[in-house]
Design a protein around this motif. Structure first.
Motif, short mmCIF file in Angstrom:
data_model
loop_
_atom_site.label_atom_id
_atom_site.label_comp_id
_atom_site.label_asym_id
_atom_site.label_seq_id
_atom_site.Cartn_x
_atom_site.Cartn_y
_atom_site.Cartn_z
N ARG A 103 38.71 57.02 43.26
CA ARG A 103 39.61 55.94 42.82
C ARG A 103 39.16 55.44 41.46
O ARG A 103 37.98 55.14 41.26
N THR A 104 40.10 55.34 40.52
CA THR A 104 39.77 54.96 39.15
C THR A 104 40.61 53.75 38.75
O THR A 104 41.83 53.75 38.92
N GLY A 105 39.94 52.72 38.23
CA GLY A 105 40.64 51.53 37.80
C GLY A 105 39.94 50.88 36.62
O GLY A 105 38.93 51.38 36.12
N VAL A 106 40.49 49.76 36.17
CA VAL A 106 39.91 49.05 35.04
C VAL A 106 39.60 47.61 35.44
O VAL A 106 40.43 46.93 36.05
N ILE A 107 38.39 47.15 35.11
CA ILE A 107 38.04 45.75 35.30
C ILE A 107 38.40 45.01 34.02
O ILE A 107 37.85 45.29 32.94
N ALA A 108 39.35 44.09 34.14
CA ALA A 108 39.83 43.33 33.00
C ALA A 108 40.06 41.89 33.45
O ALA A 108 39.82 41.54 34.61
N ALA A 109 40.52 41.05 32.52
CA ALA A 109 40.71 39.63 32.79
C ALA A 109 42.18 39.36 33.11
O ALA A 109 43.06 39.58 32.28
N VAL A 110 42.44 38.88 34.32
CA VAL A 110 43.80 38.59 34.78
C VAL A 110 44.05 37.09 34.72
O VAL A 110 43.18 36.30 35.10
N ALA A 111 45.22 36.72 34.25
CA ALA A 111 45.57 35.31 34.16
C ALA A 111 45.53 34.65 35.53
O ALA A 111 46.08 35.18 36.49
N ALA A 112 44.87 33.50 35.61
CA ALA A 112 44.84 32.72 36.86
C ALA A 112 46.03 31.77 36.81
O ALA A 112 45.97 30.70 36.20
N GLU A 113 47.11 32.16 37.43
CA GLU A 113 48.35 31.39 37.34
C GLU A 113 49.01 31.29 38.72
O GLU A 113 48.78 32.14 39.58
N PRO A 114 49.83 30.27 38.93
CA PRO A 114 50.48 30.10 40.23
C PRO A 114 51.35 31.29 40.60
O PRO A 114 51.92 31.96 39.73
N PHE A 115 51.46 31.53 41.90
CA PHE A 115 52.31 32.63 42.35
C PHE A 115 53.77 32.42 41.97
O PHE A 115 54.54 33.37 41.89
N GLY A 116 54.13 31.17 41.73
CA GLY A 116 55.50 30.88 41.35
C GLY A 116 55.91 31.53 40.04
O GLY A 116 57.10 31.70 39.77
#
Length: 414
Positions: A103-116
């Motif tokens: 399994r190959t993926g990238v660790i990056a920074a995801v916005a912490a935002e409401p599910f809305g």
């Protein structure tokens, strides 16, 4: 209308300076570490991340985690990348059936935002206790050293192809955790920016780490620097994206095995399985025919159960969204697990395990009244439930392997 920031971006990863010692310093996510496992991890290296993500003791343990973090930073055990980057991570592993996957993926920074905002979508409910614990650690340390697991659609395979190109080069570091072999690449510059853009182009689905994500969204209201959270993002088409089934154990009074067939005949075709049957193969064969499970009861009986075509399911599907009502795991939980719990008494408990052999051993030993072995939930079903704004039954998915803690951290300090 204000333009939203990129969903996924590069960041300044905080990592162990001695990448050669990584195997002794990383750990599974905090919520799957038993006390005995904590001791083994902590004994493997004085700087094992378990000491930070699960600080021990009473009272001031979060403050102890802060002191530990400060010490590691002062002693250069942890270093912060000066330039924005991402980390590509490859995990090579074997499933319980013996098949090898990568399994190959990238660790990056995801916005912490409401599910809305609908760019990040969940598929399960969370509970207050774990979020309170993670929030306390965040408030005290202003640092996170665990990455979520997310799945991204990547319809045009842009991310998948970019990750494959990186994985064809020599890695920065290798490690091993729990039989899973890990390779890491630190990527900066325009290549990192392009990978991050591809990862966030079509939204993301939380596969593992709902509590940590919701905690990050809460903490963002208190600390404006905490607007992102590290995540391992996997393209949907990656062949190593594996979901294992999570089987059910019914704890309670003994069952009369002769009543199993009578109890479920209304909905299921039932076949008693002879000793020595490979239950995983039996489930795989039944899966092609519809909703199915295998019920194991003491001392050595087992029944294959296949939902009848045209079975009347109105009793439990009323009010459920069609994507949820059609899930095999929902039907098994409602028609089998709940009825077994009712049969074993008012004190019935449901426990979970991804290991078929463990379930069978517990049942054969008489510790459990029954085991219910199930098929895995397809990733596509999870995405459909998330797209519908619904949630799945507890323990419906087990994305394997887990994302190790201690690979890349993110600081929310000034």
């Amino acid at each position: 209308m204000t333009e939203m920031p990129p969903l996924v971006s590069t960041f300044h990863p905080v990592r162990y300076g001695d990448m050669g010692a990584l195997s002794a310093r990383i750990a599974p996510p905090y919520d799957v570490i038993s006390p005995a496992h904590w001791e083994r991890l902590a004994a493997s290296d004085p700087c094992n991340v378990v000491r930070y993500i699960l600080p021990q003791g009473m009272g001031e343990r979060y403050a102890q985690a802060r002191v530990l973090l400060d010490t590691w930073c002062e002693q250069k055990v942890l270093v912060r990348e000066e330039d924005p980057a991402v980390l590509v991570m490859q995990q090579e592993f074997s499933t319980p059936e013996g098949d090898t996957h990568v399994r190959t993926g990238v660790i990056a920074a995801v916005a912490a935002e409401p599910f809305g905002d609908e760019r990040v979508r969940p598929h399960e409910r969370t509970h207050a206790g774990p979020k309170k614990d993670r929030l306390a650690l965040l408030r005290e340390t202003r640092f996170i050293f665990e990455s979520l697991l997310m799945v991204v659609p990547d319809a045009d395979a842009v991310l998948y192809k970019a990750l494959r190109q990186v994985a064809d080069t020599a890695p920065l570091a290798t490690a091993e955790l729990g039989g899973v072999r890990i390779r890491l690449w630190l990527i900066g510059g325009t290549v990192a920016e392009d990978i991050a853009h591809a990862a966030g182009a079509s939204g993301a689905y939380i596969a593992d780490g709902h509590h940590r994500y919701e905690t990050a969204v809460t903490y963002r209201e208190e600390n404006t620097l905490a607007d992102r959270i590290p995540a391992l993002l996997i393209p949907l088409r990656d062949p190593g994206l594996v979901v294992l089934p999570t089987h059910r154990l019914i704890i309670g009074d003994p069952l009369d095995q002769l009543s199993i067939e009578a109890r479920f005949r209304e909905w299921f075709q039932i076949k008693e399985l002879p000793p020595g049957t490979d239950y995983t193969e039996e489930l795989a064969a039944l899966r092609r025919r519809g909703t199915a499970c295998v019920v194991v009861v003491p001392p050595d009986a087992a029944f294959a159960m296949l939902l009848k075509g045209g079975a009347k399911l109105d009793e439990f599907v009323t009010g459920l969204h069609p994507t949820v009502a059609s899930l095999d795991i929902m039907r098994v939980d409602e028609l089998v697990v709940k009825r077994l719990c009712a049969a074993v008494g008012t004190g019935a408990l449901v426990e979970y395990s991804a290991d078929v052999d463990e379930v069978v051993e517990v049942v054969r030993g008489g510790t459990a009244a029954a085991g219910v072995l199930v098929n895995p939930t397809p990733v596509e079903d999870m995405l459909a439930v998330a797209d519908a704004g619904e949630v799945m039954p507890p323990k419906s998915t087990y994305f394997y392997p887990k994302v190790p803690s201690g690979i890349a951290g993110m600081s929310y300090a000034d």
